[in-house]
Write a protein that holds these residues in place. Structure first.
Motif, short mmCIF file in Angstrom:
data_model
loop_
_atom_site.label_atom_id
_atom_site.label_comp_id
_atom_site.label_asym_id
_atom_site.label_seq_id
_atom_site.Cartn_x
_atom_site.Cartn_y
_atom_site.Cartn_z
N ASP A 204 -23.83 101.28 -5.37
CA ASP A 204 -23.35 100.56 -4.20
C ASP A 204 -22.13 101.27 -3.61
OD1 ASP A 204 -23.08 98.52 -2.28
OD2 ASP A 204 -21.68 97.44 -3.56
N PRO B 49 -26.98 95.37 1.77
CA PRO B 49 -26.57 94.01 1.38
C PRO B 49 -27.67 93.26 0.64
CG PRO B 49 -26.76 94.19 3.78
CD PRO B 49 -26.91 95.56 3.23
N ASP C 299 -27.45 94.37 -2.94
CA ASP C 299 -26.28 93.72 -3.55
C ASP C 299 -26.59 92.29 -3.95
OD1 ASP C 299 -24.87 96.03 -3.06
OD2 ASP C 299 -23.86 95.26 -1.29
N LYS C 300 -27.21 91.55 -3.02
CA LYS C 300 -27.53 90.15 -3.28
C LYS C 300 -28.49 90.02 -4.45
CE LYS C 300 -27.02 88.90 1.56
NZ LYS C 300 -27.71 88.61 2.81
N GLU D 173 -26.15 82.86 0.99
CA GLU D 173 -27.04 83.99 1.26
C GLU D 173 -28.14 83.60 2.25
OE1 GLU D 173 -25.76 86.55 0.60
OE2 GLU D 173 -24.75 86.44 -1.32
N ALA E 130 -22.49 94.73 6.70
CA ALA E 130 -21.60 93.94 5.83
C ALA E 130 -20.17 94.01 6.35
CB ALA E 130 -21.67 94.46 4.40
N GLY F 62 -17.52 90.21 3.34
CA GLY F 62 -18.76 90.32 2.59
C GLY F 62 -18.65 91.31 1.45
N LYS F 63 -17.98 92.42 1.71
CA LYS F 63 -17.79 93.43 0.65
C LYS F 63 -16.84 92.89 -0.43
CE LYS F 63 -18.70 97.30 3.70
NZ LYS F 63 -18.16 98.43 4.46
N THR G 204 -18.66 90.64 -2.76
CA THR G 204 -19.49 91.41 -3.69
C THR G 204 -18.64 91.97 -4.82
OG1 THR G 204 -21.03 92.00 -1.92
CG2 THR G 204 -21.05 93.40 -3.88
#
Length: 194
Positions: A44, A66, A69-70, A100, A119, A123-124, A127
């Motif tokens: 990532d 993204p 990541d999810k 999400e 993102a 949002g980052k 994560t």
């Protein structure tokens, strides 16, 4: 299919392997799951870094990154629900999934207009916070599998270690919900047009 997108695909492939190692009980399974999670998390970091430095940002990457990541972080929280006897983890997972679904809905509405929503910083950040919580939980759960660690910590130390893990999880949930509200608010005009 450039290098950043290939790294993102590697993260997608590693996700079910990570979840299998997390939920299947074998010697050092938390450590193996942790190693896979760290490798996946590094993809990532590097896919974004390479994409920006080499000007390889694509719409596929903006969409797939993204999503990968999810998938990775959700797999971890699903595994935690399966493994840990905690009434709060299912609620954490519910809030993460609700966020999400909301953000994905906005992204789909934007995609109808040809807009790919990348993102955001929030949002980052969510994560990163989720990854910190997951890494802590996996490390702690593997550590307490060793008798020497259990003897050193004692019952009180193990209980406190678990509480710290839950605190990390809920900090990541707060970051997740806040970033979701930000996405929906900033892109609310797509709901009015739908």
């Amino acid at each position: 299919m450039n290098l950043p997108n290939k790294l993102t695909l590697v993260r997608c492939i590693l996700t079910p392997i990570f979840m299998a190692c997390l939920v299947i009980d074998f010697p050092l399974h938390y450590a193996v799951a942790l190693l896979i999670f760290i490798v996946a998390s590094l993809t990532d970091y590097f896919d974004g870094k390479i994409a920006r430095e080499r000007n390889l940002v694509t719409n596929l990457g903006k969409f797939l990154d993204p999503l990968a990541d999810k998938a990775l972080t959700t797999a971890a929280f699903i595994g935690f629900v399966h493994l840990f006897n905690s009434r709060s983890i299912p609620w954490a997972l519910f809030l993460i999934l609700a966020r999400e679904f909301a953000v994905t809905s906005v992204r789909l509405l934007a995609a109808k207009d040809g807009v790919v929503v990348a993102a955001s910083f929030a949002g980052k950040l969510k994560t990163v916070m989720q990854m910190v919580a997951i890494i802590y939980m996996l490390t702690f759960r593997q550590a307490v599998r060793f008798a020497a660690v259990r003897d050193f910590l004692g019952n009180a130390g193990i209980a406190w270690g678990s509480r710290i893990g839950l605190a990390f999880i809920w900090i990541s949930v707060i970051a997740t919900v806040v970033s979701g509200i930000q996405y929906v608010w900033e892109l609310r005009h797509y709901f009015k047009e739908a």
